[in-house]
Motif scaffolding. Structure first.
Motif, PDB file in Angstrom:
ATOM      1  N   VAL A 105       0.870  -1.287   0.167  1.00 49.66           N
ATOM      2  CA  VAL A 105      -0.092   0.003   0.219  1.00 49.66           C
ATOM      3  C   VAL A 105       0.856   1.146   0.149  1.00 49.66           C
ATOM      4  O   VAL A 105       1.738   1.416   0.681  1.00 49.66           O
ATOM      5  N   LEU A 106       0.667   2.035  -1.068  1.00 51.32           N
ATOM      6  CA  LEU A 106       1.490   3.210  -1.087  1.00 51.32           C
ATOM      7  C   LEU A 106       1.005   4.506  -0.546  1.00 51.32           C
ATOM      8  O   LEU A 106      -0.010   5.087  -1.160  1.00 51.32           O
ATOM      9  N   GLY A 107       1.332   4.611   0.556  1.00 50.48           N
ATOM     10  CA  GLY A 107       0.808   5.900   1.403  1.00 50.48           C
ATOM     11  C   GLY A 107      -0.088   5.522   2.622  1.00 50.48           C
ATOM     12  O   GLY A 107      -0.554   4.339   2.887  1.00 50.48           O
ATOM     13  N   ALA A 108       0.458   5.929   3.869  1.00 49.39           N
ATOM     14  CA  ALA A 108      -0.225   5.737   5.172  1.00 49.39           C
ATOM     15  C   ALA A 108      -1.019   6.751   5.620  1.00 49.39           C
ATOM     16  O   ALA A 108      -0.972   6.822   6.949  1.00 49.39           O
ATOM     17  N   GLY A 109      -1.740   7.382   4.803  1.00 48.55           N
ATOM     18  CA  GLY A 109      -2.748   8.167   5.537  1.00 48.55           C
ATOM     19  C   GLY A 109      -3.927   7.395   5.685  1.00 48.55           C
ATOM     20  O   GLY A 109      -3.860   6.119   5.761  1.00 48.55           O
ATOM     21  N   ILE A 110      -5.196   8.095   5.885  1.00 45.59           N
ATOM     22  CA  ILE A 110      -6.330   7.151   6.419  1.00 45.59           C
ATOM     23  C   ILE A 110      -6.638   6.121   5.543  1.00 45.59           C
ATOM     24  O   ILE A 110      -7.442   4.956   5.603  1.00 45.59           O
ATOM     25  N   LEU A 111      -6.821   6.426   4.013  1.00 45.05           N
ATOM     26  CA  LEU A 111      -7.088   5.390   3.147  1.00 45.05           C
ATOM     27  C   LEU A 111      -6.184   4.475   2.990  1.00 45.05           C
ATOM     28  O   LEU A 111      -6.555   3.284   2.786  1.00 45.05           O
ATOM     29  N   GLY A 112      -4.809   4.551   3.024  1.00 48.77           N
ATOM     30  CA  GLY A 112      -3.783   3.698   2.996  1.00 48.77           C
ATOM     31  C   GLY A 112      -4.076   2.501   4.406  1.00 48.77           C
ATOM     32  O   GLY A 112      -4.016   1.531   3.912  1.00 48.77           O
ATOM     33  N   ALA A 113      -4.477   3.257   5.304  1.00 43.13           N
ATOM     34  CA  ALA A 113      -4.568   2.471   6.688  1.00 43.13           C
ATOM     35  C   ALA A 113      -5.780   1.636   6.498  1.00 43.13           C
ATOM     36  O   ALA A 113      -5.723   0.527   6.870  1.00 43.13           O
ATOM     37  N   ALA A 168       6.099  -7.130  -5.083  1.00 48.22           N
ATOM     38  CA  ALA A 168       4.999  -7.439  -4.846  1.00 48.22           C
ATOM     39  C   ALA A 168       3.987  -7.938  -5.754  1.00 48.22           C
ATOM     40  O   ALA A 168       4.455  -7.949  -7.042  1.00 48.22           O
ATOM     41  N   ASP A 169       2.860  -8.500  -5.468  1.00 43.58           N
ATOM     42  CA  ASP A 169       1.837  -8.807  -6.353  1.00 43.58           C
ATOM     43  C   ASP A 169       0.724  -7.907  -6.651  1.00 43.58           C
ATOM     44  O   ASP A 169       0.194  -7.828  -7.651  1.00 43.58           O
ATOM     45  N   VAL A 170       0.609  -7.147  -5.548  1.00 42.76           N
ATOM     46  CA  VAL A 170      -0.446  -6.048  -5.706  1.00 42.76           C
ATOM     47  C   VAL A 170       0.037  -4.880  -5.329  1.00 42.76           C
ATOM     48  O   VAL A 170       0.881  -4.953  -3.994  1.00 42.76           O
ATOM     49  N   PHE A 171      -0.073  -3.731  -5.890  1.00 44.63           N
ATOM     50  CA  PHE A 171       0.314  -2.397  -5.498  1.00 44.63           C
ATOM     51  C   PHE A 171      -0.934  -1.388  -5.393  1.00 44.63           C
ATOM     52  O   PHE A 171      -1.569  -1.406  -6.530  1.00 44.63           O
ATOM     53  N   VAL A 172      -1.156  -0.870  -4.333  1.00 46.02           N
ATOM     54  CA  VAL A 172      -2.227   0.155  -3.942  1.00 46.02           C
ATOM     55  C   VAL A 172      -1.982   1.806  -4.028  1.00 46.02           C
ATOM     56  O   VAL A 172      -1.237   1.806  -3.088  1.00 46.02           O
ATOM     57  N   ASN A 173      -2.361   2.422  -4.962  1.00 44.36           N
ATOM     58  CA  ASN A 173      -2.018   3.878  -5.009  1.00 44.36           C
ATOM     59  C   ASN A 173      -3.008   4.496  -3.922  1.00 44.36           C
ATOM     60  O   ASN A 173      -3.900   4.684  -4.458  1.00 44.36           O
ATOM     61  N   ALA A 174      -2.505   4.863  -2.901  1.00 45.32           N
ATOM     62  CA  ALA A 174      -3.295   5.359  -1.769  1.00 45.32           C
ATOM     63  C   ALA A 174      -2.579   6.732  -1.415  1.00 45.32           C
ATOM     64  O   ALA A 174      -2.399   7.178  -0.120  1.00 45.32           O
ATOM     65  N   ALA A 175      -2.203   7.511  -2.289  1.00 45.83           N
ATOM     66  CA  ALA A 175      -1.213   8.746  -1.923  1.00 45.83           C
ATOM     67  C   ALA A 175      -1.990  10.005  -1.767  1.00 45.83           C
ATOM     68  O   ALA A 175      -1.398  11.048  -2.205  1.00 45.83           O
ATOM     69  N   GLY A 176      -3.198   9.884  -1.863  1.00 47.10           N
ATOM     70  CA  GLY A 176      -3.984  11.234  -1.588  1.00 47.10           C
ATOM     71  C   GLY A 176      -3.715  11.993  -2.991  1.00 47.10           C
ATOM     72  O   GLY A 176      -3.723  11.729  -3.890  1.00 47.10           O
ATOM     73  N   PRO A 177      -3.613  13.361  -2.528  1.00 48.38           N
ATOM     74  CA  PRO A 177      -3.220  14.286  -3.472  1.00 48.38           C
ATOM     75  C   PRO A 177      -2.111  14.169  -4.380  1.00 48.38           C
ATOM     76  O   PRO A 177      -2.095  14.985  -5.323  1.00 48.38           O
ATOM     77  N   TRP A 178      -1.100  13.554  -3.907  1.00 49.68           N
ATOM     78  CA  TRP A 178      -0.020  13.086  -4.782  1.00 49.68           C
ATOM     79  C   TRP A 178      -0.245  11.795  -5.385  1.00 49.68           C
ATOM     80  O   TRP A 178       0.668  11.321  -6.140  1.00 49.68           O
ATOM     81  N   ALA A 179      -1.450  11.294  -5.587  1.00 52.96           N
ATOM     82  CA  ALA A 179      -1.656  10.007  -6.363  1.00 52.96           C
ATOM     83  C   ALA A 179      -1.469  10.350  -7.917  1.00 52.96           C
ATOM     84  O   ALA A 179      -0.953   9.270  -8.394  1.00 52.96           O
ATOM     85  N   GLY A 180      -1.685  11.414  -8.471  1.00 50.91           N
ATOM     86  CA  GLY A 180      -1.238  11.666  -9.757  1.00 50.91           C
ATOM     87  C   GLY A 180      -0.019  11.633  -9.871  1.00 50.91           C
ATOM     88  O   GLY A 180       0.575  11.051 -10.974  1.00 50.91           O
ATOM     89  N   THR A 181       0.752  12.280  -9.172  1.00 49.93           N
ATOM     90  CA  THR A 181       2.312  12.355  -9.336  1.00 49.93           C
ATOM     91  C   THR A 181       2.808  10.838  -9.152  1.00 49.93           C
ATOM     92  O   THR A 181       3.813  10.563 -10.074  1.00 49.93           O
ATOM     93  N   LEU A 182       2.529  10.232  -8.275  1.00 49.43           N
ATOM     94  CA  LEU A 182       2.902   8.863  -8.119  1.00 49.43           C
ATOM     95  C   LEU A 182       2.436   7.744  -9.313  1.00 49.43           C
ATOM     96  O   LEU A 182       3.414   7.185  -9.852  1.00 49.43           O
ATOM     97  N   SER A 183       1.336   7.935  -9.594  1.00 47.52           N
ATOM     98  CA  SER A 183       0.921   7.214 -10.622  1.00 47.52           C
ATOM     99  C   SER A 183       1.697   7.466 -12.039  1.00 47.52           C
ATOM    100  O   SER A 183       1.861   6.695 -12.790  1.00 47.52           O
TER     101      SER A 183
END
Length: 408
Positions: A8-16, A204-219
């Motif tokens: 999970v990429l991002g440890a904010g509340i969505l990532g948690a 890993a096998d699965v990657f979850v983009n949960a980077a909030g406002p930075w999700a566009g940059t990360l993607s």
């Protein structure tokens, strides 16, 4: 899915929330964040869990799922251990309910029609007489034209709620790594197989983009850009007061500001108390990239609208102001699901200012999609391959002005 590795990429509340659901499902979960857990967008939110601001449709259904899940999730966190009980208490769950007030005749007509549509979709929206409103909120303006009570609205302390979800994920076997900024993706045979970070590669096998406002940059770094960009919001915090505001109270024009796509400043009155006695005053929305400077004109506009709703706040000292970035998608719907362009990549974001409230429902829906289970609701409206999400990736890149906060 035992043995399946998920990052999970991002440890904010969505990532948690996503990490918790995947870990409880038996996946080997690692959470990566370039900063600290819940240190960016989550830490700068108000903790709203709202049905009152959402009209009939996909987002409302996700909100209803999340509202049902929140007390269940926190109860399960508390039941797991003594540490879990402490974490759940830190979330400060408060089913205080919300009240929406119109202060003009056109506003009253629009609010009445909006509430009727919500009731048709299963939301409780109870009309209040003038006497009932003043009984519920004695300090609200007498110059109102309509008011509705939403007993299902609630609130949590954002960082505390995120910590509770993340603690439960860790108790279920997940691993947290902070200071691991993702630089690029590792694609093998057309599939995202790993990420390169400042501290090495993670496979890993699965990657979850949960980077909030930075999700566009990360993607974009991963090779599958999505149109998620930052939208700024600011909040004023008063010094502690005697009991003054008893629900989450906002002006009817808040719904219009939430749904606006304007880049310029949008403000509306949103007022609520915290358990510590301070009053939170919002809200504003503007699109200015990652410019994190507080703007006096935005704060002044927010304060002026709040005073029209609660005249008794005049003269109350403001202790501080803070702001944060929300993940904005032009069609105002979250992005949840697999990226069809890059197998192995999943997205969970784009909730703008509703991410706290929608987090647990999003985590549940993502888990169901990853595991191929029947979903609690139709996930099609949140799909990645819709026009608003596959927008020009330039819109998702940080602005060059201002200081960029840490995030996922």
């Amino acid at each position: 899915m035992n043995g399946t590795r998920a990052v999970v990429l991002g440890a904010g509340i969505l990532g948690a929330a996503c990490a918790r659901e995947l870990a409880l499902a038996g996946l080997e979960v690692t959470v990566l964040d370039r900063g600290g857990a819940a240190a960016a967008t989550t830490a700068h939110g108000e903790g709203n869990i709202l049905l009152s601001d959402k009209g009939p449709g996909a987002e409302l259904e996700l909100a209803r799922l999340s509202r049902r899940l929140w007390p269940e999730v926190l109860a399960r966190v508390a039941d797991r251990s003594a540490a879990g009980a402490r974490a759940a208490r830190a979330a400060e769950w408060d089913a205080k309910g919300g009240i929406v007030v119109a202060t003009t005749r056109p506003g009253a007509e629009a609010l009445t029609a909006f509430a009727a549509a919500q009731r048709g979709a299963g939301v409780r929206a109870d009309a209040l007489t003038g006497r009932e409103l003043l009984s519920a909120e004695p300090f609200v303006t007498p110059d109102h034209t309509a008011a509705f009570h939403y007993p299902e609205d609630a609130q949590v302390q954002p960082a505390g709620a995120a910590a509770a979800l993340l603690a439960d994920a860790l108790a279920a076997g997940a691993t947290l790594r902070t200071g691991w900024e993702v630089l690029s993706g590792i694609v093998r045979r057309g599939r995202l197989a790993g990420v390169r970070t400042v501290r090495g590669e993670v496979m890993a096998d699965v990657f979850v983009n949960a980077a909030g406002p930075w999700a566009g940059t990360l993607s974009a770094r991963l090779g599958a850009p999505i149109g998620v960009s930052p939208r700024r919001g600011d909040v004023l915090v008063t010094t502690p007061l005697p009991p003054t505001v008893f629900h989450k109270v906002y002006d009817a024009d808040y719904v219009g500001a939430v749904g606006s796509s304007e880049e310029e400043l949008q403000t509306s009155a949103v007022v609520e108390s915290t358990r510590a006695g301070s009053v939170l005053i919002g809200s504003s929305r503007r699109r200015a990239g990652f410019d994190d400077r507080l703007r006096p004109e935005a704060l002044s506009a927010v304060a002026a609208k709040a005073l029209r709703l609660f005249p008794s706040l005049a003269g109350v000292p403001v202790m501080r102001a803070y702001g944060g970035f929300r993940p904005y998608v032009p069609d105002h719907l979250p992005v949840i699901g697999a990226d069809p362009r890059l197998p192995g990549l999943w997205h969970a974001g784009g909730h703008e200012g509703a991410g706290i409230g929608l987090s647990v429902g999003t985590g549940r829906l993502l888990r169901e999609l990853v595991l191929g289970e029947p979903t609690a609701l139709d996930a099609t409206p949140f799909r990645v391959d819709r026009p608003a999400v596959l927008a020009d990736p330039e819109e998702s890149r940080p602005a060059t002005t201002g200081r960029q906060k840490e995030g996922a």
